[in-house]
Scaffold this active site. Structure first.
Site, PDB file in Angstrom:
ATOM      1  N   SER A 271       0.699  -1.258  -0.412  1.00  0.00           N
ATOM      2  CA  SER A 271      -0.075   0.104   0.387  1.00  0.00           C
ATOM      3  C   SER A 271       1.241   0.873  -0.046  1.00  0.00           C
ATOM      4  CB  SER A 271      -1.182   0.486   1.302  1.00  0.00           C
ATOM      5  OG  SER A 271      -1.409   1.095   1.541  1.00  0.00           O
ATOM      6  N   GLY A 272       0.694   1.907  -0.479  1.00  0.00           N
ATOM      7  CA  GLY A 272       1.651   3.505  -1.511  1.00  0.00           C
ATOM      8  C   GLY A 272       2.582   3.452  -2.479  1.00  0.00           C
TER       9      GLY A 272
ATOM     10  N   THR B 118      -2.037   2.147  -8.216  1.00  0.00           N
ATOM     11  CA  THR B 118      -3.352   2.249  -8.769  1.00  0.00           C
ATOM     12  C   THR B 118      -2.799   3.455  -9.718  1.00  0.00           C
ATOM     13  OG1 THR B 118      -4.456   1.041  -6.556  1.00  0.00           O
ATOM     14  CG2 THR B 118      -5.583   3.380  -8.190  1.00  0.00           C
TER      15      THR B 118
ATOM     16  N   ASN C 225      -1.036   5.608   3.134  1.00  0.00           N
ATOM     17  CA  ASN C 225      -1.813   5.947   1.802  1.00  0.00           C
ATOM     18  C   ASN C 225      -2.133   6.407   2.138  1.00  0.00           C
ATOM     19  OD1 ASN C 225      -1.982   5.992  -1.652  1.00  0.00           O
ATOM     20  ND2 ASN C 225      -1.794   4.641  -1.469  1.00  0.00           N
TER      21      ASN C 225
ATOM     22  N   SER D 274      -5.374   4.719  -0.459  1.00  0.00           N
ATOM     23  CA  SER D 274      -4.821   3.064  -0.799  1.00  0.00           C
ATOM     24  C   SER D 274      -6.205   1.904  -1.138  1.00  0.00           C
ATOM     25  CB  SER D 274      -4.465   2.479   0.499  1.00  0.00           C
ATOM     26  OG  SER D 274      -4.437   1.253   0.648  1.00  0.00           O
ATOM     27  N   SER D 275      -5.615   1.058  -2.122  1.00  0.00           N
ATOM     28  CA  SER D 275      -7.524   0.628  -2.444  1.00  0.00           C
ATOM     29  C   SER D 275      -7.126  -0.472  -1.863  1.00  0.00           C
ATOM     30  CB  SER D 275      -6.699  -0.172  -3.922  1.00  0.00           C
ATOM     31  OG  SER D 275      -5.893   0.962  -4.892  1.00  0.00           O
TER      32      SER D 275
ATOM     33  N   GLY E 224      -0.019  -6.077  -2.244  1.00  0.00           N
ATOM     34  CA  GLY E 224       1.213  -6.616  -2.374  1.00  0.00           C
ATOM     35  C   GLY E 224       1.322  -7.347  -1.317  1.00  0.00           C
TER      36      GLY E 224
ATOM     37  N   GLU F 251       1.712  -8.325   2.328  1.00  0.00           N
ATOM     38  CA  GLU F 251       1.648  -7.623   3.501  1.00  0.00           C
ATOM     39  C   GLU F 251       2.448  -7.955   4.823  1.00  0.00           C
ATOM     40  OE1 GLU F 251      -2.226  -5.980   4.122  1.00  0.00           O
ATOM     41  OE2 GLU F 251      -2.002  -4.730   2.560  1.00  0.00           O
TER      42      GLU F 251
END
Length: 1081
Positions: A110-111, A115, A160, A163-164, A390, A392
């Site tokens: 994330s970040g 996206t 982020n 973040s998605s 991704g 984690e």
């Protein structure tokens, strides 16, 4: 690089190493250092073969312009600097030209910019594909689907701001020309737990904050919401407002995007109602009440939020309230109802909120797919873009991290398989012998998780479905029993555990050795999160709602379709989705983008090596490089290879005239490179070791320097010779010009000397002639003077006797002329103003000028009047002409005239043309009304007046009843013989007709009006031509005769004091006399 420079290889002007396959030496430290060197120089993209590494710069860079798109369009992948556009172009051209379906896999934490990378890929493809109205519409819909899904599926996290919180896979479908036809979106595992609670420093999904910030007051009122984040329990309050995020503007963008994608306004409103219902649901709180049987039962504290939520969704409040208090369990033919305590009620509330939002999100994806799906059934080419979470590794890892990491294990597995397959296919295609490559195979890790019998997911499902006492502890016990001997599994009770030395492994946790490293998972919540249990009472309550969208989201609530089977678990659903995704990816040519986050502070130009190293490990980038370098590290087609290195061999320089492969063979043979360092394919040269490539580059650089020196030498010699020839030519020209100048200067000196000598001679001659002329002139002057004196004496003798008589007259004439001149100059300075009413005039100085002064004054006044008249409009001229006519008729004749001078002649006093009162009267007239007024018609019998409407047109005058508007008389103006008025201040006038005319049969009219002057003047002005007007007599007498049918009556005016009022009064004295009393002034 300037526009004139052309880059032909990745190796030109390379900062660090653009392709990690060529990195020497290959270590983790050198890998990180190379990324840092390139990041510091704003090179955020690096290759690992065909894989793109992307580092988030956390700022805008000028590398995504339209010029950049054109620069990478239709170029070889390794021809330019690493860029995401190069990968997108390679994938698009392979799809368009080779009919190979493509997929682009974007991974990272994330970040890291996943996206944004997917947006860049889609925007590039949209920019380079075809144009046209329909194509542009499809592209716009595909691009605008992103803001909609981001609003409902993205959130602000500590890592982020956008973040998605779901995985997204989009298949973009193209026709045979490469133009987009539509797309299909698949979503994976929305983080629905975020709906009910968020970690500290994070927010709920964007749409909640966008709705409260950007919706109009009217919309919020309809949704029963307030523009205050603190009113809602599901919204985190410590970071409700994020710097750099304009929630209000984003809400407008989302509404616009939904409209472009194809959502109807009613659908948008229904979606917002569900979002508002989730916020209301979070505010519902419960309290405990004791029942008669001794058990506690939950009750809703404040029913206001429950009532508003039910109104939004069209649900019976009692049904939903009961569903929060009682749970019904059905088993075969039996139904058992149990009460819910407060904790269970809160669990049911949160479960309903999570299910409501996640199902709404799934419906949105389905609705978007309906809008963007291809409208044709023809064969399509497909490009898939996978934007998924991704790997984690957090301090506290739970069920969500477990299945996310499972998905990344599967992606890593397919990445290794597809990469090796691609390598093997290229080796076979080029005729190179394939050798098996050793690599870390994570198949055992995937098997540990997904095995249908002994896998972790299978055991978790079994534990969830098992009757009896089920908890996270029993699940961990089962893992310890079944997976104890697996080399990738560790717990405090397994044989692989290092618990005696590793104190970081708690008793309620287990550890898995992933390809990216070891991850510790806490089993707390595994069973509940996998169950995804929503009480049937709540499903049925939702299905009974009048809201059309709610019925679609909860189809299992329909009573006629009650299914006693437990719904599938989250783990089994996700496993099936991942399996489908893997099978889909297996059919496509893969392209990879690995996204890396440089720091945790979201700061530009900050590179944290430990954080990047951590991501490099769990992304398996070093493993990717090793797999790529296991065979040949570098390969290149023969033509560009020969073109790049041909200067290293005399036989190939400057131009090789033969097949490119033979030229490369000659080149490598002359360079004495060991044969084991390279192999010849059918179309490419394969180089095993990067050192060999760097040796070639070093020799090329040295050769280019030698060539540059040679070119400089030749250029300098050519430039020096050219300069010498130019100097010689210039010297000849300068010498010629100098000789010309010297001769010209010598000639000028001789000329000047000649002129000087000539001037002296001419001066001597001139002086001589001057002396002679002066002498002759003096003689002539002497003769003239003597003659003048003599003639003067003679004249004076003759003139002396006439001097006294003529001198006085001349002096007088001179004084008069001077006086007149002075008068006119003074008059010019003291002229009065241009106003015709200004009578001022400067006095004349002498009496003899009195006549001339009067004439000039008169002429000046006439000229002022003319100038004043020239300013009049036609309408104003007509008014003044009427006033002038009135003056000619009545001035000094009628005592009423002075009071009418200041009153303008309006004419249409009754406004017949505009007033609706006279609409009927107006309709009976065929001519324009010139004058309309109310007059009094004098009764011949008693002398009293009756109100009549008097209308004057160009050819007639009309008398009509003032109240009813009926015509009383219409008289042509040609029948009018004369008009009679008195000399006093009264308003009486008589209209007398010609004998024998049709109007004369009824007799003359005796009328009275306050606007007598205007009426008589307008009658006088419009009756015929100027020659005819003199025939209509206007009599101004104090006594005149009026013909009333067969009798003549004398109207006599007397002046005196009236008792009752000040207006004139008429009385009938006898059959032959009407007496009008007029008040004195």
């Amino acid at each position: 690089m300037t526009k004139m420079e052309v880059k032909t290889s990745l190796l030109d002007d390379m900062i660090g190493v653009g392709d990690m396959v060529l990195l020497e030496p290959l270590t983790e430290d050198s890998f990180i250092q190379n990324l840092k060197n390139r990041f510091d120089r704003d090179e955020i993209y690096t290759y690992i073969g065909s894989v793109v590494i992307s580092i988030n710069p956390y700022r805008s860079l000028p590398i995504y312009t339209a010029d950049k798109v054109e620069e990478y369009r239709n170029r070889n992948f390794y021809e330019l600097s690493p860029h995401v556009y190069a990968l997108a172009d390679e994938a698009y051209r392979s799809l368009r030209d080779q009919d190979r379906d493509q997929c682009i896999l974007i991974t990272g934490e994330s970040g890291a910019g996943k996206t944004e990378a997917s947006k860049l890929v889609m925007s590039y493809v949209a920019a380079v594909c075809g144009k046209g109205a329909e194509v542009n519409k499809v592209k716009e819909q595909l691009l605008q689907s992103n803001p909609v899904l981001e609003a409902f599926g993205n959130a602000k996290t500590v890592r982020n701001d956008n973040s998605s919180r779901f995985g997204k896979y989009m298949d973009i479908e193209f026709d045979f020309k490469g133009d987009p036809l539509g797309g299909v979106i698949s979503n994976y595992l929305l983080e629905k737990s975020r709906v009910v609670r968020q970690p500290r420093g994070e927010r709920n999904f964007h749409i909640f904050y966008q709705l409260l910030s950007g919706a109009s007051d009217d919309l919020l009122k309809k949704l029963m919401l307030e523009r205050n984040f603190f009113k809602y329990n599901y919204l985190s309050l410590d970071c409700a407002v994020v710097n750099g995020l304009d929630d209000a503007a984003n809400f407008r963008s989302v509404r616009n995007a939904m409209q472009i994608v194809g959502f109807m306004e009613s659908e948008v409103h229904s979606v917002l109602e569900l979002v508002a219902a989730v916020l209301k649901l979070g505010n519902i709180e419960f309290k405990s009440e004791s029942r008669v049987d001794g058990f506690d039962e939950s009750r809703v504290k404040d029913k206001n939020d429950l009532k508003e939520m039910c109104e939004l969704l069209g649900i019976d409040q009692l049904i939903l309230e009961r569903a929060f208090s009682v749970r019904t369990v059905e088993a075969k033919q039996e139904k058992v109802s149990t009460t819910l305590n407060v904790a269970q009620a809160y669990y049911a509330r949160d479960a309903l909120a999570k299910n409501l939002y996640s199902r709404l999100f799934s419906w949105l994806v389905t609705r978007v797919n309906e809008s963007i799906k291809a409208q044709t059934k023809a064969q399509k080419k497909v490009m898939g873009v996978l934007d998924i979470y991704g790997f984690e590794i957090f301090e506290d890892n739970s069920f969500e991290q477990f299945i996310i990491n499972y998905c990344n294990e599967k992606l890593q597995q397919i990445f290794i398989e597809l990469t090796l397959r691609e390598e093997q296919e290229e080796y076979v295609r080029e005729g190179i012998e394939w050798t098996n490559i050793e690599y870390f195979n994570n198949a055992m890790i995937c098997d540990l998780i997904e095995n249908n019998k002994n896998g972790i997911l299978a055991m978790l499902d079994e534990e969830c479905l098992r009757p009896g006492n089920v908890s996270d502890e029993t699940f961990l016990d089962k893992l310890n029993t079944v997976c104890a001997k697996h080399q990738c599994f560790e717990s405090c009770h397994s044989k692989n555990s290092k618990f005696l030395t590793d104190r970081s492994l708690p008793r309620n946790c287990f550890r898995i050795q992933h390809y990216a490293g070891k991850v510790l998972y806490r089993v707390e919540g595994f069973v509940d999160k996998n169950n995804n249990l929503l009480y049937r009472d709540l499903s049925q309550a939702m299905y009974k709602a009048n809201h059309s969208l709610i019925k679609l989201l909860f189809p299992e609530g329909e009573p006629s379709k009650v299914n006693l089977k437990r719904p599938p678990t989250v783990g089994s659903q996700f496993k099936a989705s991942v399996g489908t995704l893997m099978r889909n990816l297996q059919t496509k040519n893969p392209n990879y983008i690995r996204c890396i986050k440089p720091n945790d502070k979201k700061a530009a130009r900050l590179f944290t090596e430990m954080l990047v190293c951590h991501q490099v490990r769990y992304l398996g980038l070093m493993e990717n490089v090793r797999v790529r370098r296991a065979g040949y590290a570098f390969r290149q087609p023969y033509e560009p290879c020969l073109e790049r290195y041909k200067m290293l061999c005399k036989q190939t320089w400057p131009q090789w005239r033969g097949p490119a492969r033979e030229g490369v063979e000659v080149l490598l043979t002359s360079l004495q490179i060991p044969k084991e360092e390279f192999s010849y394919g059918h179309t490419k040269i394969f180089i095993r070791n990067p050192r060999t490539l760097f040796t070639l580059e070093l020799k090329r650089k040295q050769c280019l320097e030698d060539l540059a020196t040679l070119i400089q030498k030749i250029y300098r010699g050519w430039k020096s010779r050219k300069f010498f020839l130019l100097m010689r030519k210039s010297q000849i020209i300068v010498a010629a010009w100098y000789r010309r100048y010297a001769q010209k200067k010598k000639y000028q000196q001789i000329k000047i000397s000649t002129v000087v000598v000539q001037s002296y001679i001419r001066g001597w001659k001139a002086r001589k002639t001057l002396r002679e002329l002066k002498y002759q002139k003096r003689c002539n002057q002497a003769v003239t003077t003597i003659s003048a004196y003599w003639h003067g004496q003679q004249v004076r003798r003759q003139y002396r006797k006439f001097f006294k008589s003529n001198a006085g007259k001349r002096i007088c004439n001179f004084i008069i002329q001077r006086t007149m001149q002075k008068y006119f100059l003074e008059l010019k300075k003291t002229l009065p103003s241009m106003s015709p009413t200004d009578k001022s005039w400067s006095p004349h100085p002498c009496r003899f000028m009195e006549g001339a002064d009067k004439e000039i004054r008169r002429i000046f006044h006439l000229w002022k009047c003319k100038k004043y008249r020239d300013q009049f409009t036609e309408q104003r001229k007509a008014i003044y002409e009427e006033k002038l006519a009135a003056s000619e008729i009545f001035k000094d004749k009628k005592a009423l005239y002075p009071s009418s001078v200041s009153q303008p002649f309006k004419g249409d006093y009754l406004e017949v043309n505009q007033s609706p009162k006279y609409k009927k009267l107006k309709s009976m007239l065929e001519e324009k009304v010139i004058l309309s007024d109310v007059v009094n018609k004098i009764n011949r019998a008693n002398g009293k007046g009756v109100a009549r409407t008097f209308l004057l047109t160009k050819n007639n005058f009309i008398l009509a009843d003032h109240k009813t508007g009926h015509f009383k008389a219409k008289v042509p103006l040609v029948d009018l013989r004369s008009m009679s008025v008195s000399r006093l201040t009264d308003g009486f006038f008589a209209l007398q007709f010609k004998e024998g005319s049709a109007s004369a049969a009824k007799g003359d009219f005796l009328l009275s009006s306050e606007r007598l002057i205007e009426i008589i003047t307008k009658l006088h002005c419009i009756t015929g031509s100027p020659a005819e007007r003199n025939q209509i007599n206007i009599h101004i007498l104090d006594e005149f005769v009026v013909h009333f049918k067969q009798e003549k009556v004398c109207v006599k005016f007397i002046q005196g004091e009236l008792k009752n009022d000040s207006s004139a009064a008429c009385k009938r004295r006898n059959n032959r006399l009407l007496e009008v009393s007029v008040p004195s002034l």
